[in-house]
Every structure is written in structure tokens, then in C-alpha cells.
Design a protein around this motif. Structure first.
Motif, PDB file in Angstrom:
ATOM      1  N   GLY A  26     -18.962 -21.460  -5.206  1.00  0.00           N
ATOM      2  CA  GLY A  26     -18.373 -20.127  -5.091  1.00  0.00           C
ATOM      3  C   GLY A  26     -18.800 -19.410  -3.823  1.00  0.00           C
ATOM      4  O   GLY A  26     -19.019 -20.021  -2.784  1.00  0.00           O
ATOM      5  N   VAL A  27     -18.935 -18.085  -3.926  1.00  0.00           N
ATOM      6  CA  VAL A  27     -19.201 -17.242  -2.767  1.00  0.00           C
ATOM      7  C   VAL A  27     -20.679 -17.309  -2.368  1.00  0.00           C
ATOM      8  O   VAL A  27     -21.561 -17.135  -3.200  1.00  0.00           O
ATOM      9  N   GLY A  28     -20.896 -17.559  -1.090  1.00  0.00           N
ATOM     10  CA  GLY A  28     -22.238 -17.576  -0.529  1.00  0.00           C
ATOM     11  C   GLY A  28     -22.208 -16.931   0.843  1.00  0.00           C
ATOM     12  O   GLY A  28     -21.141 -16.582   1.349  1.00  0.00           O
ATOM     13  N   MET A  29     -23.385 -16.763   1.441  1.00  0.00           N
ATOM     14  CA  MET A  29     -23.451 -16.161   2.774  1.00  0.00           C
ATOM     15  C   MET A  29     -24.169 -17.122   3.716  1.00  0.00           C
ATOM     16  O   MET A  29     -25.213 -17.677   3.368  1.00  0.00           O
ATOM     17  N   GLY A 110     -12.333 -24.543  -5.493  1.00  0.00           N
ATOM     18  CA  GLY A 110     -12.560 -23.418  -4.593  1.00  0.00           C
ATOM     19  C   GLY A 110     -11.295 -22.630  -4.307  1.00  0.00           C
ATOM     20  O   GLY A 110     -11.328 -21.620  -3.613  1.00  0.00           O
ATOM     21  N   ASP A 111     -10.150 -23.078  -4.836  1.00  0.00           N
ATOM     22  CA  ASP A 111      -8.870 -22.412  -4.603  1.00  0.00           C
ATOM     23  C   ASP A 111      -8.718 -21.254  -5.582  1.00  0.00           C
ATOM     24  O   ASP A 111      -8.709 -21.457  -6.798  1.00  0.00           O
ATOM     25  N   LEU A 112      -8.608 -20.037  -5.054  1.00  0.00           N
ATOM     26  CA  LEU A 112      -8.558 -18.839  -5.891  1.00  0.00           C
ATOM     27  C   LEU A 112      -7.383 -18.849  -6.873  1.00  0.00           C
ATOM     28  O   LEU A 112      -7.535 -18.450  -8.030  1.00  0.00           O
ATOM     29  N   ILE A 113      -6.227 -19.345  -6.460  1.00  0.00           N
ATOM     30  CA  ILE A 113      -5.053 -19.391  -7.339  1.00  0.00           C
ATOM     31  C   ILE A 113      -5.298 -20.361  -8.493  1.00  0.00           C
ATOM     32  O   ILE A 113      -5.003 -20.061  -9.658  1.00  0.00           O
ATOM     33  N   SER A 114      -5.863 -21.532  -8.203  1.00  0.00           N
ATOM     34  CA  SER A 114      -6.171 -22.506  -9.265  1.00  0.00           C
ATOM     35  C   SER A 114      -7.171 -21.937 -10.259  1.00  0.00           C
ATOM     36  O   SER A 114      -7.040 -22.130 -11.475  1.00  0.00           O
ATOM     37  N   ILE A 115      -8.170 -21.232  -9.754  1.00  0.00           N
ATOM     38  CA  ILE A 115      -9.174 -20.617 -10.626  1.00  0.00           C
ATOM     39  C   ILE A 115      -8.513 -19.544 -11.489  1.00  0.00           C
ATOM     40  O   ILE A 115      -8.791 -19.443 -12.689  1.00  0.00           O
TER      41      ILE A 115
END
Length: 190
Positions: A26-29, A110-115
């Protein structure tokens, strides 16, 4: 093994201090871009921090694109994902183990639409039957992954992001046994 801190220069369009999406986490920096010597070879590495998971990941710069690391979604893409969760759940009539594998693959893509599709398909309203433990685990994983990216894009807290997603889920079509029976009746009449 020597570690050398590099000057903050961008690689493949990524730069230190930037939030990114790593498919499996997911989201990291990106906290730094380092050069490390491994087995006599110099490797350039992104150092990615995942604060919520208290995890640090080092990814070779050369492999970042091929593994699916990407920038955060644009706001219009986030809106599309929120529209997806409002849609009608599409649950295939296949064995749960196969569907669970497909859902897991979508979450880790990692695909927002799939999630968003996983969130939509596994969401249960108050008037619906309980989810199994594995369904609930997958739903919560997808919701968390989606919420963290939306929170990062819209600069809001994870809690506000979850509320936003749940508001969009509630706008979706009727859910529950009665709604499924109506759908089945309509399909038989057609």
C-alpha cells in the motif's frame, strides 16, 4: 556491505519525501535513495517507510517500475474508484477459495479500481447476513488499502477516508437477501 546516503535526486520520477504505492503493502513514503554494495555490485535502492506497519523496505531502483511501484492516484481516479464502490456487487458463483484468491490478487495488485471492486463485492450492510472470518479479513484489508491511498491523495485522516468510502457504499444499490431475490426474479423473468 557499505551504505552510502545519496543526494536527494529523483529516480524514475520518484524522489525522497514523496508518497508512493507499493503493490503488496500500500501507501508508503520514500525516505531516501541509497547506494549499497551487495556481492561486489553497487545497487541503487529506494528506502520506503510504511509508518502504519512500522516497516522499512529497500527496493532496487531498477526494479521499482517492473514490480508495480507507482505514484499516488490523481483525484479524478479516486473519484472513479469511489463510483465503483457504489455499483452493484458482482459475486461469481464459484467456490469461495477461488474467489478469495482472486480478491487477494486484486488487493495486492496495487490498482485502486481493483481494490475498490473487492470493497464493493465484500461489503455487508447492517441488514445482511454475517461475513465469514476470511471474507471479513479480505474486506478489511481492501478497505484499509483503499482508505490509506484516498487519505494520502485527499490529505485527510484514515478514519475520515473510511467514512467517505462507507458513505459511497451506502449510496449503492439495495443489498441483502431481499435485493438478491429481486435480482434473481428479474433475471428469470427476462
Amino acid at each position: 556491505m557499505t551504505v552510502q546516503q545519496k543526494k536527494p535526486a529523483g529516480r524514475h520520477g520518484f524522489k525522497p519525501g514523496e508518497s508512493i504505492v507499493y503493490p503488496a503493502h500500500g501507501v508508503g513514503m520514500i525516505s531516501a535513495i541509497e547506494e549499497q554494495e551487495v556481492a561486489g555490485m553497487k545497487l541503487e535502492l529506494f528506502v520506503i517507510e510504511f509508518d502504519k506497519d512500522k516497516m522499512r523496505l529497500k527496493v532496487p531502483v531498477a526494479k521499482a517500475m517492473s514490480i508495480g511501484m507507482r505514484k499516488l492516484s490523481e483525484t479524478d481516479f479516486v473519484e472513479r474508484a469511489l463510483k465503483v464502490v457504489q455499483g452493484k456487487a458482482r459475486v461469481k458463483r464459484t467456490m469461495w477459495s477461488r474467489r478469495a484468491q482472486e480478491y487477494d490478487a486484486k488487493i495486492n495488485s496495487g490498482d485502486l479500481i481493483s481494490i475498490a471492486e473487492v470493497v464493493r463485492d465484500l461489503y455487508r450492510a447492517e441488514n445482511q447476513p454475517e461475513q465469514s472470518y476470511s471474507e471479513r479479513q479480505l474486506y478489511e484489508a481492501a478497505l484499509d488499502r483503499m482508505a490509506r491511498e484516498i487519505a494520502a491523495v485527499n490529505k485527510m485522516s484514515d478514519t475520515e477516508s473510511v467514512r467517505l468510502i462507507e458513505t459511497h457504499l451506502a449510496k449503492g444499490p439495495k443489498r441483502g437477501k431481499a435485493a438478491e431475490d429481486e435480482d434473481d426474479a428479474r433475471e428469470e423473468a427476462a
